[in-house]
Scaffold this motif. Structure first.
Motif, PDB file in Angstrom:
ATOM      1  N   SER A   1      48.429  54.316  30.200  1.00  8.95           N
ATOM      2  CA  SER A   1      48.786  54.983  31.452  1.00  8.95           C
ATOM      3  C   SER A   1      47.824  56.124  31.771  1.00  8.95           C
ATOM      4  O   SER A   1      47.340  56.250  32.905  1.00  8.95           O
ATOM      5  CB  SER A   1      50.225  55.506  31.371  1.00  8.95           C
ATOM      6  N   SER A   2      47.540  56.968  30.787  1.00 11.22           N
ATOM      7  CA  SER A   2      46.590  58.060  31.023  1.00 11.22           C
ATOM      8  C   SER A   2      45.210  57.512  31.324  1.00 11.22           C
ATOM      9  O   SER A   2      44.481  58.041  32.183  1.00 11.22           O
ATOM     10  CB  SER A   2      46.538  58.990  29.802  1.00 11.22           C
ATOM     11  N   ALA A   3      44.839  56.436  30.607  1.00  9.19           N
ATOM     12  CA  ALA A   3      43.524  55.834  30.841  1.00  9.19           C
ATOM     13  C   ALA A   3      43.426  55.255  32.245  1.00  9.19           C
ATOM     14  O   ALA A   3      42.372  55.340  32.893  1.00  9.19           O
ATOM     15  CB  ALA A   3      43.251  54.748  29.798  1.00  9.19           C
ATOM     16  N   LEU A   4      44.537  54.675  32.732  1.00  6.14           N
ATOM     17  CA  LEU A   4      44.527  54.096  34.077  1.00  6.14           C
ATOM     18  C   LEU A   4      44.324  55.177  35.133  1.00  6.14           C
ATOM     19  O   LEU A   4      43.680  54.932  36.162  1.00  6.14           O
ATOM     20  CB  LEU A   4      45.835  53.343  34.321  1.00  6.14           C
ATOM     21  N   ASP A   5      44.852  56.372  34.877  1.00  8.38           N
ATOM     22  CA  ASP A   5      44.650  57.480  35.816  1.00  8.38           C
ATOM     23  C   ASP A   5      43.171  57.814  35.993  1.00  8.38           C
ATOM     24  O   ASP A   5      42.752  58.266  37.065  1.00  8.38           O
ATOM     25  CB  ASP A   5      45.378  58.734  35.317  1.00  8.38           C
ATOM     26  N   ASP A   6      42.387  57.578  34.940  1.00  8.55           N
ATOM     27  CA  ASP A   6      40.979  57.985  34.948  1.00  8.55           C
ATOM     28  C   ASP A   6      40.027  56.871  35.360  1.00  8.55           C
ATOM     29  O   ASP A   6      38.825  57.103  35.509  1.00  8.55           O
ATOM     30  CB  ASP A   6      40.570  58.498  33.563  1.00  8.55           C
ATOM     31  N   VAL A   7      40.542  55.641  35.519  1.00  2.00           N
ATOM     32  CA  VAL A   7      39.683  54.496  35.836  1.00  2.00           C
ATOM     33  C   VAL A   7      39.444  54.418  37.339  1.00  2.00           C
ATOM     34  O   VAL A   7      40.394  54.456  38.133  1.00  2.00           O
ATOM     35  CB  VAL A   7      40.312  53.176  35.335  1.00  2.00           C
ATOM     36  N   GLU A   8      38.187  54.319  37.717  1.00  2.00           N
ATOM     37  CA  GLU A   8      37.878  54.088  39.120  1.00  2.00           C
ATOM     38  C   GLU A   8      38.216  52.651  39.486  1.00  2.00           C
ATOM     39  O   GLU A   8      38.371  51.785  38.619  1.00  2.00           O
ATOM     40  CB  GLU A   8      36.399  54.374  39.381  1.00  2.00           C
ATOM     41  N   ILE A   9      38.327  52.382  40.776  1.00  3.18           N
ATOM     42  CA  ILE A   9      38.634  51.030  41.225  1.00  3.18           C
ATOM     43  C   ILE A   9      37.437  50.122  40.951  1.00  3.18           C
ATOM     44  O   ILE A   9      36.324  50.366  41.427  1.00  3.18           O
ATOM     45  CB  ILE A   9      38.969  51.002  42.729  1.00  3.18           C
ATOM     46  N   VAL A  10      37.673  49.083  40.133  1.00  2.93           N
ATOM     47  CA  VAL A  10      36.653  48.076  39.837  1.00  2.93           C
ATOM     48  C   VAL A  10      37.232  46.714  40.217  1.00  2.93           C
ATOM     49  O   VAL A  10      38.390  46.596  40.606  1.00  2.93           O
ATOM     50  CB  VAL A  10      36.244  48.115  38.350  1.00  2.93           C
ATOM     51  N   SER A  11      36.439  45.658  40.071  1.00  4.13           N
ATOM     52  CA  SER A  11      36.842  44.359  40.622  1.00  4.13           C
ATOM     53  C   SER A  11      38.066  43.766  39.934  1.00  4.13           C
ATOM     54  O   SER A  11      38.840  43.039  40.563  1.00  4.13           O
ATOM     55  CB  SER A  11      35.670  43.373  40.557  1.00  4.13           C
ATOM     56  N   THR A  12      38.251  44.019  38.652  1.00  4.91           N
ATOM     57  CA  THR A  12      39.461  43.568  37.952  1.00  4.91           C
ATOM     58  C   THR A  12      39.967  44.730  37.099  1.00  4.91           C
ATOM     59  O   THR A  12      39.598  44.856  35.941  1.00  4.91           O
ATOM     60  CB  THR A  12      39.196  42.331  37.072  1.00  4.91           C
ATOM     61  N   GLN A  13      40.795  45.527  37.698  1.00  2.93           N
ATOM     62  CA  GLN A  13      41.233  46.787  37.100  1.00  2.93           C
ATOM     63  C   GLN A  13      41.881  46.603  35.730  1.00  2.93           C
ATOM     64  O   GLN A  13      41.563  47.288  34.771  1.00  2.93           O
ATOM     65  CB  GLN A  13      42.214  47.459  38.055  1.00  2.93           C
ATOM     66  N   GLU A  14      42.802  45.647  35.645  1.00  2.05           N
ATOM     67  CA  GLU A  14      43.551  45.442  34.397  1.00  2.05           C
ATOM     68  C   GLU A  14      42.651  44.922  33.281  1.00  2.05           C
ATOM     69  O   GLU A  14      42.729  45.351  32.132  1.00  2.05           O
ATOM     70  CB  GLU A  14      44.717  44.489  34.693  1.00  2.05           C
ATOM     71  N   GLN A  15      41.759  43.985  33.605  1.00  3.01           N
ATOM     72  CA  GLN A  15      40.832  43.463  32.591  1.00  3.01           C
ATOM     73  C   GLN A  15      39.904  44.563  32.087  1.00  3.01           C
ATOM     74  O   GLN A  15      39.655  44.694  30.888  1.00  3.01           O
ATOM     75  CB  GLN A  15      39.998  42.327  33.197  1.00  3.01           C
ATOM     76  N   PHE A  16      39.393  45.358  33.011  1.00  3.01           N
ATOM     77  CA  PHE A  16      38.480  46.433  32.645  1.00  3.01           C
ATOM     78  C   PHE A  16      39.183  47.450  31.749  1.00  3.01           C
ATOM     79  O   PHE A  16      38.615  47.921  30.749  1.00  3.01           O
ATOM     80  CB  PHE A  16      37.945  47.113  33.904  1.00  3.01           C
ATOM     81  N   LEU A  17      40.422  47.788  32.075  1.00  2.00           N
ATOM     82  CA  LEU A  17      41.163  48.768  31.292  1.00  2.00           C
ATOM     83  C   LEU A  17      41.426  48.257  29.877  1.00  2.00           C
ATOM     84  O   LEU A  17      41.232  48.992  28.894  1.00  2.00           O
ATOM     85  CB  LEU A  17      42.482  49.094  31.995  1.00  2.00           C
ATOM     86  N   LEU A  18      41.860  47.009  29.750  1.00  2.00           N
ATOM     87  CA  LEU A  18      42.115  46.448  28.427  1.00  2.00           C
ATOM     88  C   LEU A  18      40.850  46.427  27.574  1.00  2.00           C
ATOM     89  O   LEU A  18      40.883  46.756  26.388  1.00  2.00           O
ATOM     90  CB  LEU A  18      42.671  45.034  28.559  1.00  2.00           C
ATOM     91  N   ASN A  19      39.742  46.027  28.172  1.00  2.00           N
ATOM     92  CA  ASN A  19      38.488  45.999  27.430  1.00  2.00           C
ATOM     93  C   ASN A  19      38.056  47.403  27.016  1.00  2.00           C
ATOM     94  O   ASN A  19      37.536  47.598  25.911  1.00  2.00           O
ATOM     95  CB  ASN A  19      37.401  45.325  28.264  1.00  2.00           C
ATOM     96  N   SER A  20      38.273  48.363  27.893  1.00  2.00           N
ATOM     97  CA  SER A  20      37.912  49.747  27.566  1.00  2.00           C
ATOM     98  C   SER A  20      38.718  50.264  26.379  1.00  2.00           C
ATOM     99  O   SER A  20      38.197  50.986  25.522  1.00  2.00           O
ATOM    100  CB  SER A  20      38.138  50.660  28.778  1.00  2.00           C
ATOM    101  N   LEU A  21      39.994  49.887  26.321  1.00  2.00           N
ATOM    102  CA  LEU A  21      40.874  50.398  25.282  1.00  2.00           C
ATOM    103  C   LEU A  21      40.729  49.668  23.952  1.00  2.00           C
ATOM    104  O   LEU A  21      40.896  50.281  22.881  1.00  2.00           O
ATOM    105  CB  LEU A  21      42.329  50.312  25.745  1.00  2.00           C
ATOM    106  N   TYR A  22      40.427  48.365  23.987  1.00  2.00           N
ATOM    107  CA  TYR A  22      40.577  47.561  22.776  1.00  2.00           C
ATOM    108  C   TYR A  22      39.337  46.788  22.324  1.00  2.00           C
ATOM    109  O   TYR A  22      39.357  46.218  21.227  1.00  2.00           O
ATOM    110  CB  TYR A  22      41.727  46.567  22.961  1.00  2.00           C
ATOM    111  N   SER A  23      38.284  46.733  23.102  1.00  2.00           N
ATOM    112  CA  SER A  23      37.161  45.877  22.711  1.00  2.00           C
ATOM    113  C   SER A  23      36.562  46.276  21.360  1.00  2.00           C
ATOM    114  O   SER A  23      36.100  45.431  20.590  1.00  2.00           O
ATOM    115  CB  SER A  23      36.080  45.870  23.793  1.00  2.00           C
TER     116      SER A  23
END
Length: 330
Positions: free
Chosen positions: A173-195
């Motif tokens: 949730s905190s990470a989502l607050d800081d993510v800019e709008i990209v083409s696939t928001q949820e995919q980008f967030l998961l990769n940022s957190l767990y890759s």
């Protein structure tokens, strides 16, 4: 009918989330999981409040009851940060909510998928994941060359099939607050957190159909993921024979649908499934842009009816120029 039976609390849990547009696809996926599973499993199905009708909830419960699968349907709170992007609905963000609610080891499988024998080997991989592994993901195969931030083809993994080891999850949730709008928001967030803490398994656990035109019958994947805007349930039955003859990945979905309809023959349930399948034909909104080319082709074929065969015959003449995965033109 007993292979997928789960009684009481199961330690083999599959989570997924659907809205009204994906309810019929979820029925087919659940059936395919059941008929290809080696041992019992349970389903936890999430939906954002107001996006899954009571009629579809009842249909999903009845399908699971008829197959002997325990299902829990959980209503989740909408969030203004959960945005729809192209053909991807806000429902895709519920994987974060469900993973928080279920700290036990479990799988996530997108509803636009179908399971084949071997898929449930993923349970053991997740249960025995070494300490420090935050997520189990499938190898990606070819990685796209796009430089656009958040382009799904360039991310380390696709989030359509996930294995969540036991434990608390990262603060999305905190990470989502800081993510800019990209083409696939949820995919980008998961990769940022767990890759960086992900354990990778064979691509066969998440074989994305836009990468391939036909399947190797001697080496089938475990989960076929119909990523992209166009889906097999949107294609008129009159044109499906072409996919079956070519053995394109859509053929596996059509086979799973047939098994569902052939085995769940109780009149009221069968009629409800047929009606849901007819409604699914009209799902999806085709818009301009390359990513919706396949969906525009399908909508055109369905609109043309029998005249659509002229389009398919014409496509054979320029097959080598048609992008991979543009079914049913291959």
């Amino acid at each position: 009918m007993q292979k997928g039976r789960a009684s009481g609390k199961s330690d083999r849990v599959v989570t997924m989330a659907v809205d009204d547009n994906m309810a019929y696809a979820a029925c087919v996926l659940i059936s395919s999981l059941h008929y290809s599973a080696r041992d019992p499993f349970a389903i936890v199905l999430g939906h954002l409040a107001g996006t899954l009708s009571v009629v579809h909830q009842d249909l999903l419960r009845t399908v699971c009851s008829s197959l002997g699968i325990t299902i829990s349907i959980e209503e989740l709170r909408p969030d203004a940060r959960f945005i729809a992007q192209g053909h991807i609905s806000a429902t895709t963000f519920t994987k974060f909510q469900l993973s928080d609610l279920h700290e036990e080891a479990h799988l996530w499988i997108d509803a636009d998928a179908v399971a084949l024998p071997g898929w449930d080997a993923l349970f053991e991989v997740v249960a025995t994941a070494p300490p420090g592994v935050g997520l189990v993901v499938a190898e990606r195969g070819e990685v796209g060359g796009s430089k656009e931030v958040g382009d799904p083809s360039s991310l380390p993994f696709n989030a359509g099939v996930l294995g969540w080891p036991r434990g608390r999850r990262r603060d999305w949730s905190s990470a989502l607050d800081d993510v800019e709008i990209v083409s696939t928001q949820e995919q980008f967030l998961l990769n940022s957190l767990y890759s960086h803490t992900a354990l990778r398994v064979s691509e066969k656990f998440n074989m994305m159909t836009y990468r391939i035109d036909s399947l190797n019958r001697q080496d089938l994947p475990f989960i076929v993921h119909y990523a992209g805007a166009h889906k097999p349930w949107q294609l008129s039955p009159r044109f499906r024979g072409e996919c079956l003859r070519h053995h394109c990945p859509w053929a596996q979905w059509f086979a799973a649908e047939k098994l569902l309809l052939d085995t769940l023959t109780e009149p009221d349930l069968h009629q409800s499934l047929v009606q849901a399948g007819e409604s699914a034909l009209h799902s999806g909104l085709a818009s301009a842009g390359r990513q919706h080319t396949g969906l525009r082709v399908i909508k055109t074929l369905n609109f043309l009816g029998p005249l659509g065969w002229l389009l398919i015959i014409g496509a054979r003449l320029i097959r080598r120029h048609i992008p991979r995965g543009t079914h049913p033109l291959h």
